[in-house]
Scaffold this motif. Structure first.
Motif, PDB file in Angstrom:
ATOM      1  N   ALA A 208     -68.273 -23.922 112.268  1.00 34.12           N
ATOM      2  CA  ALA A 208     -68.370 -23.114 111.046  1.00 34.12           C
ATOM      3  C   ALA A 208     -69.767 -22.534 110.881  1.00 34.12           C
ATOM      4  CB  ALA A 208     -67.997 -23.964 109.829  1.00 34.12           C
ATOM      5  N   TRP A 209     -70.793 -23.351 111.120  1.00 36.27           N
ATOM      6  CA  TRP A 209     -72.166 -22.859 111.005  1.00 36.27           C
ATOM      7  C   TRP A 209     -72.463 -21.808 112.072  1.00 36.27           C
ATOM      8  CZ3 TRP A 209     -74.880 -28.287 110.311  1.00 36.27           C
ATOM      9  CH2 TRP A 209     -74.605 -28.758 109.033  1.00 36.27           C
ATOM     10  N   GLY A 210     -72.008 -22.054 113.289  1.00 42.33           N
ATOM     11  CA  GLY A 210     -72.238 -21.089 114.355  1.00 42.33           C
ATOM     12  C   GLY A 210     -71.528 -19.780 114.102  1.00 42.33           C
ATOM     13  N   ARG A 211     -70.306 -19.862 113.586  1.00 43.16           N
ATOM     14  CA  ARG A 211     -69.539 -18.644 113.315  1.00 43.16           C
ATOM     15  C   ARG A 211     -70.212 -17.807 112.233  1.00 43.16           C
ATOM     16  NH1 ARG A 211     -65.190 -21.065 111.880  1.00 43.16           N
ATOM     17  NH2 ARG A 211     -64.519 -21.370 114.043  1.00 43.16           N
ATOM     18  N   SER A 212     -70.664 -18.459 111.152  1.00 41.98           N
ATOM     19  CA  SER A 212     -71.308 -17.712 110.068  1.00 41.98           C
ATOM     20  C   SER A 212     -72.655 -17.152 110.517  1.00 41.98           C
ATOM     21  CB  SER A 212     -71.477 -18.596 108.833  1.00 41.98           C
ATOM     22  OG  SER A 212     -72.325 -19.700 109.095  1.00 41.98           O
ATOM     23  N   PHE A 213     -73.347 -17.870 111.389  1.00 45.86           N
ATOM     24  CA  PHE A 213     -74.625 -17.384 111.926  1.00 45.86           C
ATOM     25  C   PHE A 213     -74.402 -16.116 112.735  1.00 45.86           C
ATOM     26  CE2 PHE A 213     -77.736 -17.172 115.356  1.00 45.86           C
ATOM     27  CZ  PHE A 213     -78.940 -17.320 114.675  1.00 45.86           C
ATOM     28  N   GLN A 214     -73.380 -16.116 113.582  1.00 45.94           N
ATOM     29  CA  GLN A 214     -73.122 -14.970 114.446  1.00 45.94           C
ATOM     30  C   GLN A 214     -72.515 -13.795 113.689  1.00 45.94           C
ATOM     31  OE1 GLN A 214     -71.577 -16.259 118.563  1.00 45.94           O
ATOM     32  NE2 GLN A 214     -71.200 -18.075 117.286  1.00 45.94           N
ATOM     33  N   ALA A 215     -71.737 -14.084 112.647  1.00 39.38           N
ATOM     34  CA  ALA A 215     -71.033 -13.022 111.927  1.00 39.38           C
ATOM     35  C   ALA A 215     -71.949 -12.244 110.998  1.00 39.38           C
ATOM     36  CB  ALA A 215     -69.877 -13.616 111.125  1.00 39.38           C
ATOM     37  N   TYR A 216     -73.028 -12.877 110.548  1.00 35.78           N
ATOM     38  CA  TYR A 216     -73.913 -12.215 109.592  1.00 35.78           C
ATOM     39  C   TYR A 216     -74.679 -11.088 110.256  1.00 35.78           C
ATOM     40  CZ  TYR A 216     -77.559 -11.412 106.139  1.00 35.78           C
ATOM     41  OH  TYR A 216     -78.402 -10.823 105.240  1.00 35.78           O
ATOM     42  N   ARG A 217     -74.796  -9.973 109.563  1.00 38.73           N
ATOM     43  CA  ARG A 217     -75.564  -8.830 110.050  1.00 38.73           C
ATOM     44  C   ARG A 217     -76.613  -8.476 109.005  1.00 38.73           C
ATOM     45  NH1 ARG A 217     -73.242 -10.351 113.679  1.00 38.73           N
ATOM     46  NH2 ARG A 217     -71.877  -9.289 115.172  1.00 38.73           N
ATOM     47  N   LEU A 218     -77.855  -8.356 109.434  1.00 39.57           N
ATOM     48  CA  LEU A 218     -78.931  -8.033 108.500  1.00 39.57           C
ATOM     49  C   LEU A 218     -78.669  -6.721 107.773  1.00 39.57           C
ATOM     50  CD1 LEU A 218     -82.075  -9.025 110.591  1.00 39.57           C
ATOM     51  CD2 LEU A 218     -81.157 -10.209 108.608  1.00 39.57           C
ATOM     52  N   ALA A 219     -78.004  -5.773 108.449  1.00 37.99           N
ATOM     53  CA  ALA A 219     -77.774  -4.461 107.856  1.00 37.99           C
ATOM     54  C   ALA A 219     -76.686  -4.484 106.795  1.00 37.99           C
ATOM     55  CB  ALA A 219     -77.395  -3.457 108.939  1.00 37.99           C
ATOM     56  N   ASP A 220     -75.908  -5.595 106.712  1.00 34.98           N
ATOM     57  CA  ASP A 220     -74.818  -5.642 105.752  1.00 34.98           C
ATOM     58  C   ASP A 220     -75.314  -5.599 104.316  1.00 34.98           C
ATOM     59  OD1 ASP A 220     -73.003  -5.748 107.761  1.00 34.98           O
ATOM     60  OD2 ASP A 220     -72.646  -7.910 107.645  1.00 34.98           O
ATOM     61  N   SER A 221     -76.463  -6.242 104.060  1.00 29.82           N
ATOM     62  CA  SER A 221     -76.975  -6.306 102.697  1.00 29.82           C
ATOM     63  C   SER A 221     -78.498  -6.245 102.728  1.00 29.82           C
ATOM     64  CB  SER A 221     -76.515  -7.599 102.013  1.00 29.82           C
ATOM     65  OG  SER A 221     -76.950  -7.637 100.684  1.00 29.82           O
ATOM     66  N   PRO A 222     -79.064  -5.090 103.106  1.00 25.70           N
ATOM     67  CA  PRO A 222     -80.518  -5.018 103.292  1.00 25.70           C
ATOM     68  C   PRO A 222     -81.286  -5.242 102.001  1.00 25.70           C
ATOM     69  CG  PRO A 222     -79.539  -2.822 103.297  1.00 25.70           C
ATOM     70  CD  PRO A 222     -78.402  -3.806 103.306  1.00 25.70           C
ATOM     71  N   GLY A 223     -82.231  -6.176 102.077  1.00 26.97           N
ATOM     72  CA  GLY A 223     -83.165  -6.363 100.982  1.00 26.97           C
ATOM     73  C   GLY A 223     -82.661  -7.179  99.813  1.00 26.97           C
ATOM     74  N   THR A 224     -81.413  -7.722  99.868  1.00 21.27           N
ATOM     75  CA  THR A 224     -80.939  -8.521  98.757  1.00 21.27           C
ATOM     76  C   THR A 224     -80.286  -9.779  99.256  1.00 21.27           C
ATOM     77  OG1 THR A 224     -78.786  -7.417  98.733  1.00 21.27           O
ATOM     78  CG2 THR A 224     -80.490  -6.493  97.320  1.00 21.27           C
TER      79      THR A 224
END
Length: 249
Positions: A208-224
């Protein structure tokens, strides 16, 4: 005159992730997750209101870090376990191991939140948005080679061989998250800590931790962050070198 800490009422558990009480992944939060989240939200609200008893409660919780669950009577009404037990289905008796697993999970989650929130009255470090530890750690990273020490810390937490080692490695990660003011869903963390103690649990939690780490994209929510608060870009090399908890205030 010193304000005496009152008996904390058990607030109604808030919806997690949406008005219907479901997360964005369509999974209804379990009673432990709801109870821990509700207790932290209550403490967090009064801490941000600078209530003396709440400040004292967080100091007490921080003293519980690294201690066995139920070792400190002062913490018994601060972890949300009364609400958890009250929410259990009638006639459903928990055996001693199951109860201890829930108590240990709540203890680690709430005491780590108290460390994370320490001295920060501008932002809330528990956000019940369903973001996993992997997502929070990914937000620490700046997208450079200096991110590698942070990634390795997450791997070390995921490969812990005992619950005590896991708790210590999570503390190291929380110190980094605290420095960068990146929040975490501590109700979900409690749920993962409970699952980790079940047969096959460490593998499921690591996935679960690995999946959420890989799925997150910095560009999805820049600056917040998920609470809509501005986030300063993390400097991985600076945060990765911070391994000890700051002094209590």
């Amino acid at each position: 005159m010193t304000e005496t800490a009152p008996q904390i009422p058990a607030p109604a558990p808030p919806p997690v992730g949406g008005p219907d009480g479901h997360t964005s992944r369509g999974k209804h939060p379990g009673p432990l997750r709801q109870s821990v989240a509700a207790r932290i939200l209550s403490l967090q609200h009064d801490y941000h209101s600078d209530r003396p008893w709440a400040v004292q409660a967080l100091a007490q919780l921080r003293r519980g870090i690294g201690r066995p669950a139920n070792d400190l009577p002062d913490l018994w009404n601060l972890l949300g376990m009364e609400q958890f037990y009250a929410a259990r289905p009638k006639g459903r008796r928990m055996d001693d191991d199951e109860a201890l697993h829930a108590e240990r999970a709540a203890h680690v989650a709430v005491t780590l939140w108290a460390l994370h929130q320490q001295s920060n009255r501008a932002k809330r470090m528990h956000v019940p948005d369903g973001a996993s530890l992997g997502t929070a750690v990914r937000r620490l990273m700046s997208g450079t080679d200096s991110d590698e020490p942070i990634r390795k810390r997450l791997i070390r937490a995921g490969t812990a061989t005992t619950y005590e080692v896991l708790a210590q490695r999570l503390r190291e990660l929380v110190v980094l998250l605290r420095a960068a003011e990146i929040p975490l869903d501590y109700g979900l963390l409690a749920e993962h800590l409970y699952q980790w103690q079940q047969p096959g649990g460490p593998t499921k939690v690591r996935q679960a931790w690995g999946r959420s780490f890989q799925a997150y994209r910095l560009a999805d929510s820049p600056g917040t962050d998920p609470g809509g608060q501005a986030v300063q870009p993390a400097t991985a090399s600076a945060h990765a070198s911070t391994t000890t908890a700051p002094k209590e205030q």
